[in-house]
Design a protein around this motif. Structure first.
Motif, mmCIF file in Angstrom:
data_model
loop_
_atom_site.group_PDB
_atom_site.id
_atom_site.type_symbol
_atom_site.label_atom_id
_atom_site.label_comp_id
_atom_site.label_asym_id
_atom_site.label_seq_id
_atom_site.Cartn_x
_atom_site.Cartn_y
_atom_site.Cartn_z
ATOM 1 N N LEU A 79 -2.995 3.478 1.449
ATOM 2 C CA LEU A 79 -3.001 4.137 0.245
ATOM 3 C C LEU A 79 -3.109 5.631 0.297
ATOM 4 C CD1 LEU A 79 -4.645 1.566 -2.205
ATOM 5 C CD2 LEU A 79 -2.176 2.370 -2.223
ATOM 6 N N PRO A 80 -4.357 6.119 0.694
ATOM 7 C CA PRO A 80 -4.428 7.510 0.535
ATOM 8 C C PRO A 80 -3.708 8.550 1.540
ATOM 9 C CG PRO A 80 -6.381 6.522 1.543
ATOM 10 C CD PRO A 80 -5.571 5.548 0.979
ATOM 11 N N ALA B 5 -0.240 8.967 0.036
ATOM 12 C CA ALA B 5 -0.343 9.977 -1.097
ATOM 13 C C ALA B 5 -0.430 11.424 -0.552
ATOM 14 C CB ALA B 5 -1.563 9.654 -1.810
ATOM 15 N N GLY C 267 0.879 -1.240 -0.041
ATOM 16 C CA GLY C 267 0.199 0.043 -0.234
ATOM 17 C C GLY C 267 0.813 1.297 0.001
ATOM 18 N N ALA D 175 2.520 1.747 -3.429
ATOM 19 C CA ALA D 175 1.586 2.260 -4.490
ATOM 20 C C ALA D 175 1.207 3.510 -4.145
ATOM 21 C CB ALA D 175 0.338 1.266 -4.392
ATOM 22 N N GLY D 176 0.734 3.848 -2.760
ATOM 23 C CA GLY D 176 0.629 5.369 -2.638
ATOM 24 C C GLY D 176 1.687 6.227 -3.081
ATOM 25 N N TYR E 50 1.937 6.573 -6.841
ATOM 26 C CA TYR E 50 0.894 7.425 -7.201
ATOM 27 C C TYR E 50 0.826 8.973 -6.846
ATOM 28 C CZ TYR E 50 -3.936 9.011 -8.453
ATOM 29 O OH TYR E 50 -5.033 9.885 -9.162
ATOM 30 N N LEU F 299 -7.652 6.771 -4.662
ATOM 31 C CA LEU F 299 -6.930 5.884 -3.609
ATOM 32 C C LEU F 299 -7.998 5.387 -2.800
ATOM 33 C CD1 LEU F 299 -3.508 7.081 -3.104
ATOM 34 C CD2 LEU F 299 -4.336 5.613 -4.941
ATOM 35 N N ILE G 36 -10.258 2.617 -4.000
ATOM 36 C CA ILE G 36 -9.484 1.517 -3.976
ATOM 37 C C ILE G 36 -9.692 0.783 -2.708
ATOM 38 C CG2 ILE G 36 -7.481 0.095 -4.485
ATOM 39 C CD1 ILE G 36 -7.010 2.187 -6.890
ATOM 40 N N ALA G 37 -9.058 1.672 -1.486
ATOM 41 C CA ALA G 37 -8.973 1.452 -0.274
ATOM 42 C C ALA G 37 -10.567 0.687 0.426
ATOM 43 C CB ALA G 37 -8.572 2.079 0.650
#
Length: 369
Positions: free
Chosen positions: A126-127, A130, A79, A82-83, A86, A113, A116-117
């Protein structure tokens, strides 16, 4: 013995009992503390800009069992990467010098994000990642690329430290926790079987029956959770324990038998039928209760499973008496509800017998490993 010595001995006994009772929790607290301090020290040595994230990651990754630490570490690192990818791409490719532009870029980073989460709760990071990658540059005056790299290094350090501490410092294997959870569930089902069959003509109070079934359901939930963690250990080659699938499926089926049994007992049958079925049912209650408890003890002590001879004999006697009652036509004058419960009881006990044989088999597999 003087009074002071007696009180001291009593206090030491209480402390030892408390430590044994909360051993796993105390070990987890120790691992989390050591992991957090180690992550902070390593982050300082490596001159990471935000040691906070290394410490937090270490705390998140350090779990009750090694299998759960593997799962959490994998999900958290995936996670995070990926975060970072992005969020870093958005920060680098889209200019956001003004506050309104930053708000727009932040929304663009968070919305997909978060979507998706919402499908994968273990990717809630994820968020968050980011957001950190986007906002930290404006607070620390570093580039988005540097912020992304720092975030990766901080999480990698924290995750690595958390996992190493979980592996080296009093490691708790999910395999062993699964054994304990399965044994606890067998004990609960032994008590339920005894409660339901000790007087099969008396229907339990609804609240009492719900309490029994809820206790078994909670135990099954814990078992499924620890079983999944044990599978993560097996997949990571951290343990050579057996596949948890057969054990979990067998205890789930046994739980269904107990649920059905709780629903069908307590119906008033003709006196002659009751007199003839009560002795074999008492034998099933005693033999089944002892077998389930002994199976739980065998799991805990890693000893061979108990003999099935008494269980087999008790069920054989019941099957013979059940067949004789039907053959002699004693079910013809039963009320419809009594007849339904009579045959449902026979079906429930037949399933219980079959699944006790499965318990014997899977306990043998787990104690021979």
């Amino acid at each position: 013995m003087p009074a002071n010595e007696t009180r001291a001995a009593s206090l030491l006994t209480s402390i030892r009992t408390w430590i044994r009772r909360y051993r796993l929790q105390l070990i987890l607290a120790l691992r989390v503390t050591v992991g957090a301090l180690s992550a902070f020290a390593l982050a300082q040595v490596l001159h990471l800009h935000l040691p906070l994230w290394a410490v937090l990651t270490s705390v998140i990754v350090t779990q009750m069992s090694l299998g759960r630490s593997v799962k959490v570490a994998k999900d958290y690192l995936i996670g995070t990467f990926a975060g970072v990818a992005y969020g870093g791409a958005i920060a680098i490719l889209i200019p956001h010098d003004s506050e309104w532009a930053l708000l727009a870029v932040l929304a663009l980073a968070i919305a997909p994000l978060a979507f998706i989460a919402s499908f994968r709760a273990n990717f809630n990071v994820l968020p968050v990642t980011a957001i950190i990658v986007l906002l930290v540059p404006s607070m620390q005056h570093v580039s988005p690329a540097a912020s992304a790299l720092d975030r990766v290094l901080e999480v990698t350090v924290g995750g690595a430290v958390g996992f190493v501490v979980s592996f080296l410092l009093f490691p708790s294997r999910a395999h062993a926790i699964t054994i304990q959870a399965a044994a606890d569930m067998l004990d609960l089902m032994a008590d339920a079987l005894s409660k339901f069959l000790e007087d099969h003509t008396r229907e339990l109070d609804q609240a009492e029956r719900r309490r029994i079934q809820d206790g078994i359901a909670s135990a099954l939930t814990r078992l499924n959770m620890t079983g999944a963690e044990a599978e993560h250990e097996r997949n990571a080659r951290l343990t050579s324990g057996p596949d948890t699938g057969p054990l979990l499926r067998t205890l789930l089926r046994l739980r269904h038998d107990i649920v059905l049994l709780g629903r069908v007992v307590g119906c008033e049958l003709p006196e002659e039928v009751t007199e003839r079925l009560t002795p074999p049912l008492e034998h099933i209650e005693a033999a089944g209760r002892d077998f389930l408890r002994a199976s739980g003890a065998a799991l805990r002590d890693q000893k061979p499973p108990p003999s099935l001879d008494a269980v087999e004999a008790a069920f054989r006697d019941y099957i013979e008496e059940f067949g004789a009652v039907r053959y002699e036509g004693l079910t013809r004058d039963m009320k419809s509800e009594a007849a339904e419960r009579f045959f449902a009881l026979g079906f429930a006990l037949e399933q219980l017998r079959e699944h006790m044989f499965e318990v014997h088999r899977v306990v043998g597999e787990w104690v021979h490993e």
